[in-house]
Scaffold this motif. Structure first.
Motif, PDB file in Angstrom:
ATOM      1  N   GLY A  38      -3.281  -4.470  -9.036  1.00  0.00           N
ATOM      2  CA  GLY A  38      -4.572  -4.097  -8.469  1.00  0.00           C
ATOM      3  C   GLY A  38      -4.475  -3.290  -7.186  1.00  0.00           C
ATOM      4  N   LEU A  39      -3.273  -2.734  -6.912  1.00  0.00           N
ATOM      5  CA  LEU A  39      -3.131  -1.917  -5.709  1.00  0.00           C
ATOM      6  C   LEU A  39      -3.229  -0.450  -6.103  1.00  0.00           C
ATOM      7  N   ASN A  40      -4.173   0.255  -5.510  1.00  0.00           N
ATOM      8  CA  ASN A  40      -4.379   1.663  -5.842  1.00  0.00           C
ATOM      9  C   ASN A  40      -4.364   2.501  -4.587  1.00  0.00           C
ATOM     10  N   GLN A  41      -3.759   3.680  -4.719  1.00  0.00           N
ATOM     11  CA  GLN A  41      -3.571   4.558  -3.567  1.00  0.00           C
ATOM     12  C   GLN A  41      -4.911   4.979  -2.956  1.00  0.00           C
ATOM     13  N   ASN A  42      -4.937   5.043  -1.640  1.00  0.00           N
ATOM     14  CA  ASN A  42      -6.117   5.484  -0.882  1.00  0.00           C
ATOM     15  C   ASN A  42      -7.357   4.625  -1.102  1.00  0.00           C
ATOM     16  N   MET A  43      -7.153   3.403  -1.534  1.00  0.00           N
ATOM     17  CA  MET A  43      -8.308   2.543  -1.794  1.00  0.00           C
ATOM     18  C   MET A  43      -8.002   1.121  -1.348  1.00  0.00           C
ATOM     19  N   GLY A  44      -9.066   0.417  -0.995  1.00  0.00           N
ATOM     20  CA  GLY A  44      -9.026  -1.034  -0.854  1.00  0.00           C
ATOM     21  C   GLY A  44      -7.891  -1.573  -0.007  1.00  0.00           C
ATOM     22  N   PHE A  45      -7.346  -2.709  -0.452  1.00  0.00           N
ATOM     23  CA  PHE A  45      -6.389  -3.474   0.345  1.00  0.00           C
ATOM     24  C   PHE A  45      -5.107  -2.700   0.623  1.00  0.00           C
ATOM     25  N   TRP A  46      -4.622  -1.929  -0.362  1.00  0.00           N
ATOM     26  CA  TRP A  46      -3.361  -1.214  -0.138  1.00  0.00           C
ATOM     27  C   TRP A  46      -3.529  -0.265   1.038  1.00  0.00           C
ATOM     28  N   ASN A  47      -4.638   0.460   1.030  1.00  0.00           N
ATOM     29  CA  ASN A  47      -4.931   1.382   2.128  1.00  0.00           C
ATOM     30  C   ASN A  47      -5.183   0.606   3.420  1.00  0.00           C
ATOM     31  N   ASP A  48      -5.971  -0.485   3.324  1.00  0.00           N
ATOM     32  CA  ASP A  48      -6.319  -1.256   4.527  1.00  0.00           C
ATOM     33  C   ASP A  48      -5.086  -1.867   5.185  1.00  0.00           C
ATOM     34  N   SER A  49      -4.092  -2.193   4.383  1.00  0.00           N
ATOM     35  CA  SER A  49      -2.886  -2.814   4.933  1.00  0.00           C
ATOM     36  C   SER A  49      -1.903  -1.750   5.403  1.00  0.00           C
ATOM     37  N   ASN A  50      -2.326  -0.470   5.337  1.00  0.00           N
ATOM     38  CA  ASN A  50      -1.429   0.624   5.709  1.00  0.00           C
ATOM     39  C   ASN A  50      -0.115   0.558   4.952  1.00  0.00           C
ATOM     40  N   TYR A  51      -0.155   0.045   3.736  1.00  0.00           N
ATOM     41  CA  TYR A  51       1.021  -0.022   2.860  1.00  0.00           C
ATOM     42  C   TYR A  51       2.189  -0.765   3.517  1.00  0.00           C
ATOM     43  N   GLY A  52       1.848  -1.710   4.384  1.00  0.00           N
ATOM     44  CA  GLY A  52       2.900  -2.531   4.993  1.00  0.00           C
ATOM     45  C   GLY A  52       3.495  -1.951   6.258  1.00  0.00           C
ATOM     46  N   LYS A  53       2.816  -0.991   6.859  1.00  0.00           N
ATOM     47  CA  LYS A  53       3.324  -0.315   8.057  1.00  0.00           C
ATOM     48  C   LYS A  53       3.690  -1.310   9.162  1.00  0.00           C
ATOM     49  N   GLY A  54       4.853  -1.095   9.759  1.00  0.00           N
ATOM     50  CA  GLY A  54       5.254  -1.919  10.907  1.00  0.00           C
ATOM     51  C   GLY A  54       5.931  -3.224  10.546  1.00  0.00           C
ATOM     52  N   VAL A  55       5.993  -3.553   9.271  1.00  0.00           N
ATOM     53  CA  VAL A  55       6.597  -4.827   8.855  1.00  0.00           C
ATOM     54  C   VAL A  55       8.021  -4.566   8.375  1.00  0.00           C
ATOM     55  N   ILE A  56       8.925  -5.511   8.643  1.00  0.00           N
ATOM     56  CA  ILE A  56      10.329  -5.352   8.253  1.00  0.00           C
ATOM     57  C   ILE A  56      10.678  -6.373   7.172  1.00  0.00           C
ATOM     58  N   ILE A  57      11.122  -5.865   6.035  1.00  0.00           N
ATOM     59  CA  ILE A  57      11.535  -6.754   4.940  1.00  0.00           C
ATOM     60  C   ILE A  57      13.058  -6.780   4.890  1.00  0.00           C
ATOM     61  N   GLY A  58      13.628  -7.935   5.024  1.00  0.00           N
ATOM     62  CA  GLY A  58      15.073  -8.121   4.876  1.00  0.00           C
ATOM     63  C   GLY A  58      15.362  -8.511   3.440  1.00  0.00           C
ATOM     64  N   ASN A  63      -2.787 -11.959  -6.888  1.00  0.00           N
ATOM     65  CA  ASN A  63      -3.855 -10.966  -6.774  1.00  0.00           C
ATOM     66  C   ASN A  63      -3.925 -10.536  -5.301  1.00  0.00           C
ATOM     67  N   PRO A  64      -3.139  -9.500  -4.924  1.00  0.00           N
ATOM     68  CA  PRO A  64      -2.974  -9.159  -3.503  1.00  0.00           C
ATOM     69  C   PRO A  64      -4.289  -8.911  -2.766  1.00  0.00           C
ATOM     70  N   SER A  65      -5.231  -8.205  -3.400  1.00  0.00           N
ATOM     71  CA  SER A  65      -6.469  -7.881  -2.678  1.00  0.00           C
ATOM     72  C   SER A  65      -7.253  -9.137  -2.350  1.00  0.00           C
ATOM     73  N   LYS A  66      -7.289 -10.085  -3.292  1.00  0.00           N
ATOM     74  CA  LYS A  66      -7.989 -11.341  -3.006  1.00  0.00           C
ATOM     75  C   LYS A  66      -7.255 -12.142  -1.946  1.00  0.00           C
ATOM     76  N   ALA A  67      -5.906 -12.065  -1.967  1.00  0.00           N
ATOM     77  CA  ALA A  67      -5.128 -12.831  -0.986  1.00  0.00           C
ATOM     78  C   ALA A  67      -5.426 -12.363   0.435  1.00  0.00           C
ATOM     79  N   ASN A  68      -5.882 -11.136   0.566  1.00  0.00           N
ATOM     80  CA  ASN A  68      -6.206 -10.593   1.882  1.00  0.00           C
ATOM     81  C   ASN A  68      -7.428 -11.272   2.492  1.00  0.00           C
ATOM     82  N   ASP A  69      -8.243 -11.902   1.652  1.00  0.00           N
ATOM     83  CA  ASP A  69      -9.480 -12.513   2.137  1.00  0.00           C
ATOM     84  C   ASP A  69      -9.697 -13.863   1.447  1.00  0.00           C
TER      85      ASP A  69
END
Ligand SMILES: *[C@@H]1O[C@H](CO)[C@@H](O)[C@H](O)[C@H]1NC(C)=O
Ligand SMILES: *[C@@H]1O[C@H](CO)[C@@H](O)[C@H](O)[C@H]1NC(C)=O
Ligand SMILES: *[C@@H]1O[C@H](CO)[C@@H](O)[C@H](O)[C@H]1NC(C)=O
Ligand SMILES: *[C@@H]1O[C@H](CO)[C@@H](O)[C@H](O)[C@H]1NC(C)=O
Ligand SMILES: *[C@@H]1O[C@H](CO)[C@@H](O)[C@H](O)[C@H]1NC(C)=O
Ligand SMILES: *[C@@H]1O[C@H](CO)[C@@H](O)[C@H](O)[C@H]1NC(C)=O
Ligand SMILES: *[C@@H]1O[C@H](CO)[C@@H](O)[C@H](O)[C@H]1NC(C)=O
Ligand SMILES: *[C@@H]1O[C@H](CO)[C@@H](O)[C@H](O)[C@H]1NC(C)=O
Ligand SMILES: *[C@@H]1O[C@H](CO)[C@@H](O)[C@H](O)[C@H]1NC(C)=O
Ligand SMILES: *[C@@H]1O[C@H](CO)[C@@H](O)[C@H](O)[C@H]1NC(C)=O
Ligand SMILES: *[C@@H]1O[C@H](CO)[C@@H](O)[C@H](O)[C@H]1NC(C)=O
Ligand SMILES: *[C@@H]1O[C@H](CO)[C@@H](O)[C@H](O)[C@H]1NC(C)=O
Length: 745
Positions: free
Chosen positions: A123-143, A590-596
């Motif tokens: 359910g993640l779509n470019q330039n829309m909704g949660f993916w866009n709102d989360s800045n695609y994970g900007k600033g986070v470090i995944i090890g 469901n990532p978008s729902k997990a955001n809220d």
């Protein structure tokens, strides 16, 4: 190598050993041990130099016995445990046990290693909704702890990536400078070569699944063509190469987590594990505990040992335990038999030049005196003539490419893979080296019947390309490990399922010298693949909610998960019947729902101590996990079911009565909100909740409720399931309830 466990309790000493003894170590008993210790005064030194000299003081002086290897310090751990890894003989250990401050030691374990339409499927779509709102994970470090990384892959390009946050302290151990603003760190550990390079492909695949950049025109041999992208394409990646292409070494895993904590990662992705380990002797559980205490979210693969019960790994409650399910894409290859029967299967290799003419079809497995023949083992194929034939073989793992290589080497023209009975309808589209289709168990049986029915069985394979829109998805994969948890059966595991079947992601090797078959992407299946999807989701959530604890992120993911498939039916398992809760956990992410999520079930690191005491662990065992002196008799321990977990796992023993647990939820939705409870009682159990309404007036406000489980009948089934939901105008906060009617533990 078969290993058996010896439990020695040295009378009069304060330590317990858990040596694994192998034939090899009988002749040469020097091996790597993980040693836990404590500071005599309970105070931990903060100076690394002091720490190392303290650890070194445990190593016996060089032995006078020249037949023995001198003891050696391998890793001196700073964050992950109070202790070290050292190469020791049993004699060295015995000396060490007498020393003050020694807690316990065990030989290091070897852990098993367990791609991109899946992002849109979640359910993640470019330039829309949660993916866009989360800045695609900007600033986070995944090890990512894995087999290393192929740094030059376009999935790790840093075009347009900002530099890492200033807290980043990691390093890049590639010989030449390979790291950039995307791949910000790379380390390697013992036995894994001389650099963080991925000789296998697994680590490249998992890292790009979690955080790969957008790469247009990614495909595997022209199939599944599209833009490949990880879940958090703007997150930074740090790779910790603790594994070679087969296994991960326990001392390395601890060291990798030790470094990752110090380097400053936010999320750890762990796509390997082992089973049946109590938390105090499970390197991942130990490492993850220290990581969690520092606010690092840990996502772990549930394992590929399904569909059998009690098969989950990485099942500590401070880890998100991730099972695997399908997405709605198939790369179709249809087996057509001489009698015109057709069976749809899958393959990622879809040759356009395979002739539609019928070829002789054979099943080596019909030779009853050769057990391995059913799997088309190379030894069996040597005994028969399969030249120019289509060969039917049974599957025995999530990877069948090698079986195809054996058939091809023996002269076979093509292969039909049929599933094992257990994995039923879970089929794989792999990068095969010859024309192949992988069919279900039921279809495989029909093909066998046809082979039996005629003296001249024939078949061909018709390749039909990529088809999207299978509305049965997500389906729990047959291999996905199932609960209950062996170590803590009253915590529901797995926690969640996510995409883990036929996932396309970065892979750097060309599978054959044939240039037609070059592929810088590969399609693989496993909980190894679903785990980094959830690591990516955690990174997105962390980017939007930097103040959420690991437990809060987990709660948000779990209480908002989907329990129905694209067809709006209950999610099914590999048999195409509704999956049980020990297969799905809370459901499909469901990532978008997990955001809220509305409400979260939070857990403080210190809340785990009463839980560990409640598992009846000794003070020493709890101390090993908590890294500080714990005396369980001084604290009020709790039952497993009382941990503030976002799900319920109830065991009903023959004599058990009423079970009462409480939970506390934190409002992260609108300040003024009212939730009323909705209960779907599992069979055989009455569920009552008090109060039935929760009225919030502030953000971050906490309210508690009590839930009473009263068994009234023991049904004929071994388990049943239901749910407890808090429903407001804008949110549904769902907790699954799993019930097991048994006397286990
Ligand atoms: C034990 O094994 C190590 C390496 O595995 C080797 O260096 C050493 O010589 C061996 N010692 C004996 C007594 O065989
Ligand atoms: C996407 O995010 C950016 C930056 O946060 C914002 O400016 C833009 O409006 C968002 N676009 C949509 C369609 O939500
Ligand atoms: C690093 O690369 C250079 C040039 O390729 C080579 O000479 C050197 O031996 C390498 N060093 C290591 C430690 O591999
Ligand atoms: C993949 O898709 C892209 C864009 O749609 C197209 O240009 C490219 O030729 C396709 N590649 C293959 C192998 O089909
Ligand atoms: C069946 O398997 C046995 C044992 O491997 C082998 O000796 C024999 O040749 C096989 N028979 C056929 C017909 O392939
Ligand atoms: C194997 O079978 C093929 C086709 O049936 C035949 O041409 C070939 O001679 C056989 N090889 C041997 C070694 O029997
Ligand atoms: C096919 O025949 C073999 C014996 O030749 C038998 O063992 C097997 O069960 C049969 N398979 C089916 C699916 O009928
Ligand atoms: C690929 O080619 C190289 C060099 O020609 C050769 O050494 C290697 O064995 C080949 N690999 C395969 C899988 O055929
Ligand atoms: C495949 O890889 C080889 C070696 O890396 C390269 O020379 C060749 O051009 C590639 N072929 C295709 C079709 O990309
Ligand atoms: C799915 O698996 C079950 C169990 O093996 C089998 O009965 C059923 O026919 C399969 N369904 C399909 C569509 O293959
Ligand atoms: C711990 O021990 C107590 C007392 O013996 C027992 O009632 C309880 O079930 C045990 N808990 C676990 C998790 O084994
Ligand atoms: C919540 O409700 C209270 C009392 O009804 C009111 O005073 C307050 O302003 C409301 N808060 C918000 C954020 O709407």
């Amino acid at each position: 190598m078969p290993q058996y466990r010896l439990i020695l309790t040295i009378i009069g000493l304060i330590c317990v050993l858990f040596p694994f003894t192998t034939n090899a170590t009988k002749q040469n008993n020097s091996q790597i041990y993980i040693v836990h210790c404590e500071f005599p005064d309970g105070e931990r030194t903060t100076r690394n130099q002091d720490l190392e000299s303290y650890y070194l003081s445990f190593l016996p002086a060089t032995t006078s016995d020249s037949s023995r290897e001198a003891p050696r310090l391998i890793y001196s751990y700073r964050n992950v445990i109070t202790g070290f890894a050292a190469k020791l003989s049993l004699e060295d250990l015995k000396e060490m046990e007498k020393m003050e401050g020694f807690v316990s030691a065990r030989p290091e374990g070897i852990l098993d290693l367990y791609t991109t339409h899946s992002v849109n499927f979640m359910g993640l779509n470019q330039n829309m909704g949660f993916w866009n709102d989360s800045n695609y994970g900007k600033g986070v470090i995944i090890g990512v702890i894995d087999t290393g990384i192929f740094p030059d892959h376009p999935s790790f390009s840093d075009d347009g990536m900002p530099p890492p946050p200033t807290k980043w302290k990691g390093i890049c151990q590639f010989n030449t400078t390979k790291c950039n603003n995307k791949l910000i760190g790379a380390r390697y550990f013992r036995y894994t070569g001389n650099d963080p390079w991925d000789e296998d492909g697994h680590g490249t695949h998992t890292a790009s699944t979690a955080a790969g950049r957008f790469v247009a025109g990614a495909n595997i041999f022209g199939n599944a063509n599209g833009t490949a992208v990880g879940v958090a394409p703007f997150a930074h990646v740090a790779i910790y190469k603790a594994c070679d292409d087969i296994s991960c070494y326990g001392s390395n895993v601890l060291s990798a987590i030790d470094m990752a904590i110090e380097d400053g990662v936010d999320v750890l992705s762990i796509s390997f594990g082992n089973r049946f380990r109590e938390f105090y002797e499970d390197d991942i559980a130990l490492g993850a505990f220290s990581a969690m205490e520092r606010g690092i979210f840990v996502s772990g693969a549930a394992g590929n040992s399904g569909p059998f019960s009690f098969s989950t790994s990485n099942d500590a409650p401070w880890i998100l335990t991730v099972g695997a399910s399908t997405i709605d894409r198939k790369i179709k290859a249809t087996a057509v038999l001489g009698n015109n029967q057709e069976f749809d299967g899958e393959s990622a290799f879809q040759p356009s030049d395979f002739p539609p003419t019928l070829l002789p079809l054979t099943y080596p497995g019909n030779n009853a005196s050769d057990y391995y023949a059913i799997y088309c083992d190379p030894r069996s194929l040597n005994n028969m003539n399969v030249t120019g034939k289509i060969v039917l073989c049974k599957s025995r793992s999530t990877e069948q490419v090698d079986t195809g290589k054996a058939v091809k080497a023996a002269g076979g023209a093509a292969m039909i893979i049929m599933n094992s009975e257990y994995w039923a309808n879970t089929t794989f589209a792999e990068a095969h080296v010859l024309p192949v289709t992988h069919v279900t168990y039921a279809d495989g049986l029909k093909i066998q019947e046809y082979i039996n029915s005629t003296t001249t069985p024939t078949a061909t394979i018709v390749f039909k390309g990529t088809i999207i829109g299978n509305d049965r998805a997500p389906v729990v994969a047959g291999f996905s490990s199932r609960g209950p948890s062996y170590v803590s059966p009253r915590i529901l595991k797995p926690d969640i399922i996510g995409p883990g079947v036929n996932i396309l992601a970065a892979w750097h090797i060309s599978l054959e010298n044939d240039t037609r078959t070059n592929s810088t992407f590969n399609m693989i299946s496993g909980t190894s693949v679903s785990c980094p999807h959830l690591s990516g989701v955690a990174a997105l959530l962390k980017s939007v909610h930097p103040d959420w604890s690991p437990a809060a992120i987990k709660s948000a993911i779990m209480t908002t998960a989907d329990v129905i498939n694209l067809k709006s039916n209950l999610i099914e398992d590999e048999t195409y019947l509704p999956a049980d809760v020990f297969a799905t956990g809370a459901g499909h992410v469901n990532p978008s729902k997990a955001n809220d999520p509305g409400l979260i079930y939070d857990i403080e690191p210190s809340d785990y101590i009463p839980y560990l005491c409640g598992l009846n662990y000794t003070n020493r065992q709890v101390t090993v996990i908590a890294q500080r002196k714990v005396n369980c008799s001084e604290i009020t321990s709790i039952l497993e079911g009382q941990l503030n977990y976002p799900s319920f796992a109830i065991q009903v023993k023959s004599n058990s009565g009423v079970q009462v647990y409480s939970r506390t939820v934190t409002n992260v939705g609108q300040a003024n909100s009212t939730y009323r409870v909705d209960i779907d009682s599992p069979r055989g159990l009455d569920v009552k909740v008090e109060p039935t309404t929760l009225v919030f007036s502030e953000v971050k406000q906490k309210l508690s409720y009590q839930v009473t489980f009263t068994p009234f009948a023991t049904p004929s089934t071994i388990s049943s399931q239901g749910s407890l939901r808090w429903i407001s105008e804008n949110h549904i906060v769902r907790s699954p309830i799993a019930v097991r009617f048994s006397d286990f533990r």
